[in-house]
Structures are given as structure tokens and as C-alpha cells.
Motif scaffolding. Structure first.
Motif, PDB file in Angstrom:
ATOM      1  N   SER A  11      47.297  70.930-131.980  1.00 39.75           N
ATOM      2  CA  SER A  11      46.981  69.833-131.077  1.00 39.75           C
ATOM      3  C   SER A  11      47.573  70.139-129.708  1.00 39.75           C
ATOM      4  O   SER A  11      48.433  70.991-129.557  1.00 39.75           O
ATOM      5  CB  SER A  11      47.536  68.518-131.615  1.00 39.75           C
ATOM      6  OG  SER A  11      48.943  68.552-131.577  1.00 39.75           O
ATOM      7  N   GLY A  13      49.374  68.150-128.017  1.00 41.02           N
ATOM      8  CA  GLY A  13      50.605  67.418-127.813  1.00 41.02           C
ATOM      9  C   GLY A  13      50.341  65.951-127.543  1.00 41.02           C
ATOM     10  O   GLY A  13      49.242  65.443-127.697  1.00 41.02           O
ATOM     11  N   ARG A  14      51.393  65.282-127.139  1.00 45.52           N
ATOM     12  CA  ARG A  14      51.296  63.839-126.924  1.00 45.52           C
ATOM     13  C   ARG A  14      50.654  63.480-125.600  1.00 45.52           C
ATOM     14  O   ARG A  14      49.938  62.506-125.505  1.00 45.52           O
ATOM     15  CB  ARG A  14      52.692  63.222-126.977  1.00 45.52           C
ATOM     16  CG  ARG A  14      53.294  63.283-128.333  1.00 45.52           C
ATOM     17  CD  ARG A  14      54.585  62.484-128.349  1.00 45.52           C
ATOM     18  NE  ARG A  14      55.354  62.913-129.502  1.00 45.52           N
ATOM     19  CZ  ARG A  14      56.638  63.124-129.480  1.00 45.52           C
ATOM     20  NH1 ARG A  14      57.315  62.932-128.384  1.00 45.52           N
ATOM     21  NH2 ARG A  14      57.258  63.510-130.561  1.00 45.52           N
ATOM     22  N   CYS A  15      50.938  64.205-124.551  1.00 50.51           N
ATOM     23  CA  CYS A  15      50.441  63.852-123.225  1.00 50.51           C
ATOM     24  C   CYS A  15      49.490  64.942-122.735  1.00 50.51           C
ATOM     25  O   CYS A  15      49.893  65.900-122.074  1.00 50.51           O
ATOM     26  CB  CYS A  15      51.601  63.669-122.262  1.00 50.51           C
ATOM     27  SG  CYS A  15      51.100  62.845-120.759  1.00 50.51           S
ATOM     28  N   TRP A  65      55.454  68.426-119.452  1.00 46.52           N
ATOM     29  CA  TRP A  65      54.633  68.413-120.670  1.00 46.52           C
ATOM     30  C   TRP A  65      55.453  68.876-121.876  1.00 46.52           C
ATOM     31  O   TRP A  65      55.393  68.278-122.954  1.00 46.52           O
ATOM     32  CB  TRP A  65      53.404  69.305-120.493  1.00 46.52           C
ATOM     33  CG  TRP A  65      52.580  69.404-121.717  1.00 46.52           C
ATOM     34  CD1 TRP A  65      51.710  68.476-122.198  1.00 46.52           C
ATOM     35  CD2 TRP A  65      52.541  70.497-122.639  1.00 46.52           C
ATOM     36  NE1 TRP A  65      51.134  68.924-123.358  1.00 46.52           N
ATOM     37  CE2 TRP A  65      51.624  70.158-123.653  1.00 46.52           C
ATOM     38  CE3 TRP A  65      53.185  71.723-122.709  1.00 46.52           C
ATOM     39  CZ2 TRP A  65      51.346  71.008-124.712  1.00 46.52           C
ATOM     40  CZ3 TRP A  65      52.900  72.565-123.756  1.00 46.52           C
ATOM     41  CH2 TRP A  65      51.994  72.195-124.739  1.00 46.52           C
ATOM     42  N   ASN A  69      56.848  66.636-125.375  1.00 47.69           N
ATOM     43  CA  ASN A  69      56.441  67.041-126.718  1.00 47.69           C
ATOM     44  C   ASN A  69      57.596  67.442-127.630  1.00 47.69           C
ATOM     45  O   ASN A  69      57.359  67.834-128.765  1.00 47.69           O
ATOM     46  CB  ASN A  69      55.442  68.192-126.634  1.00 47.69           C
ATOM     47  CG  ASN A  69      54.103  67.708-126.165  1.00 47.69           C
ATOM     48  OD1 ASN A  69      53.591  66.711-126.650  1.00 47.69           O
ATOM     49  ND2 ASN A  69      53.540  68.396-125.209  1.00 47.69           N
ATOM     50  N   GLU A  71      60.223  67.000-130.305  1.00 52.36           N
ATOM     51  CA  GLU A  71      60.397  66.047-131.400  1.00 52.36           C
ATOM     52  C   GLU A  71      61.775  66.237-132.025  1.00 52.36           C
ATOM     53  O   GLU A  71      62.139  67.337-132.409  1.00 52.36           O
ATOM     54  CB  GLU A  71      59.331  66.252-132.469  1.00 52.36           C
ATOM     55  CG  GLU A  71      57.935  65.933-131.997  1.00 52.36           C
ATOM     56  CD  GLU A  71      56.906  66.136-133.079  1.00 52.36           C
ATOM     57  OE1 GLU A  71      57.299  66.352-134.250  1.00 52.36           O
ATOM     58  OE2 GLU A  71      55.720  66.086-132.756  1.00 52.36           O
TER      59      GLU A  71
END
Length: 79
Positions: A11, A13-15, A65, A69, A71
Motif C-alpha cells: 500500500s 501508506g496512510r497519507c 510522508w 507512516n 507504526e
């Protein structure tokens, strides 16, 4: 396995906004830099310096970025 996780679909990522913006800024900076180097223009130095400056500033977007991301498991947060 990648970093201890089972293989799964990658993916962005989140943003995703910062990812696409960083890629766009990198492309613009690289195009300006290469045009300034290889085109025989009277203002080549402006293009080279501007392209290099844009590439350096894009590092801020890549750092943002990446930082978004990261975690951290709840066990390690000491809440």
C-alpha cells in the motif's frame, strides 16, 4: 516476509497526498535540472539552481510522508 510481516499487497501508506505531492515535486525538479543542464539556453543557471533547490525541498515531503507512516505497537508506547 518483509521486516517480519507476512507478504501482502503493498500500500502507499496512510497519507497518499504527501506521497503523490513528493513524486510530483521530484519530477518537476528533475525536469528543470535536466533542461538547465542539456538545453542551450541563456538562463540555464536559473533552471539548474531552481531544479536543485526544488529537489532538496522535496526531501521535506518525503520525510513527512515517512514520519506519518511509522507504526509503533501499543505495548511500546508506555501510555
Amino acid at each position: 516476509m518483509l521486516l517480519g510481516r507476512p507478504c501482502r499487497r503493498c500500500s502507499c501508506g496512510r497519507c497518499v497526498f504527501f506521497l503523490y505531492l513528493a513524486i510530483l515535486v521530484d519530477v518537476v525538479g528533475l525536469v528543470l535540472l535536466l533542461v538547465g543542464i542539456f538545453a542551450s539556453l541563456s538562463y540555464w543557471d536559473f533552471l539548474v539552481y531552481t531544479g536543485a533547490l526544488i529537489l532538496v525541498l522535496s526531501l521535506l515531503l518525503w520525510t513527512t510522508w515517512y514520519s506519518i507512516n511509522i507504526e509503533v505497537p501499543l505495548e511500546q508506547m508506555n501510555l
